[in-house]
Design a protein around this motif. Structure first.
Motif, PDB file in Angstrom:
ATOM      1  N   THR A  49       0.818  -1.205   0.000  1.00  0.00           N
ATOM      2  CA  THR A  49       0.000   0.000   0.000  1.00  0.00           C
ATOM      3  C   THR A  49       0.851   1.255   0.000  1.00  0.00           C
ATOM      4  OG1 THR A  49      -0.180  -0.057   2.397  1.00  0.00           O
ATOM      5  CG2 THR A  49      -1.919  -1.125   1.151  1.00  0.00           C
ATOM      6  N   THR A 107       2.007  -2.936   4.518  1.00  0.00           N
ATOM      7  CA  THR A 107       1.042  -3.870   3.938  1.00  0.00           C
ATOM      8  C   THR A 107      -0.380  -3.380   4.207  1.00  0.00           C
ATOM      9  OG1 THR A 107       0.891  -5.235   5.920  1.00  0.00           O
ATOM     10  CG2 THR A 107       2.623  -5.803   4.338  1.00  0.00           C
ATOM     11  N   LEU A 108      -1.333  -4.110   3.678  1.00  0.00           N
ATOM     12  CA  LEU A 108      -2.743  -3.777   3.879  1.00  0.00           C
ATOM     13  C   LEU A 108      -3.151  -3.850   5.346  1.00  0.00           C
ATOM     14  CD1 LEU A 108      -4.291  -5.739   0.895  1.00  0.00           C
ATOM     15  CD2 LEU A 108      -4.111  -3.262   1.121  1.00  0.00           C
TER      16      LEU A 108
END
Length: 151
Positions: A49, A107-108
């Motif tokens: 992201t 990361t997400l």
């Protein structure tokens, strides 16, 4: 009543439920392996992201999830491009020193992962292993379901 003559074998319905359980566990492992393994693998390769620099304030040793110790570096994350800042970022790093910056990807789920080829290959291997175990569970479930439905 004499228990020697009672049939204690599972019924057709119970065997079908066992088979469904195998399939459910196998599909869960397969899905988790692909989801989390791909997430870590992509982040270690620089896809996530947000990518940016983590400026290390201090590093400390913490208990590792499986065993032993892991080195965690805490500091400030500054995203490339937008300049978004997170003052409470932390990432595992074997080599980072206080005051040094290194490239990480968020990361997400909000974890910061250092760009590292070893970490990427480890994530890929875990993804393959747990994916194979998941496929084995699904195939065992299908096999048991077919047997349960035949009898």
């Amino acid at each position: 009543m004499d228990d020697r003559f009672v049939d204690n074998s599972p019924t057709r319905r119970q065997r079908a439920l066992y088979a469904f359980g195998y399939c459910a566990v196998g599909l869960g492992m397969l899905g988790a392996a692909v989801a989390f393994g791909a997430l870590e693998w992509a982040a270690a390769r620089g896809h996530g992201t947000a990518t940016g620099d983590l400026r290390v304030e201090r590093c400390e040793m913490r208990p590792a999830p499986r065993s032993g110790q892991m080195r965690v570096c805490l500091g400030t994350f500054r995203e490339h491009g937008t300049g978004t800042v997170d003052d409470r970022a932390e990432a595992n790093s074997k080599n980072a020193q206080d005051g040094q910056s290194f490239v990480v990807t968020r990361t997400l789920i909000g974890d910061y992962i250092e760009h590292d080829g070893d970490r990427a290959s480890g994530a890929a291997m875990r993804m393959l292993f747990f994916g194979a175990v998941g496929i084995g569970g699904v195939s065992a479930g299908v096999h048991h379901a077919r047997r349960a439905l035949k009898s």
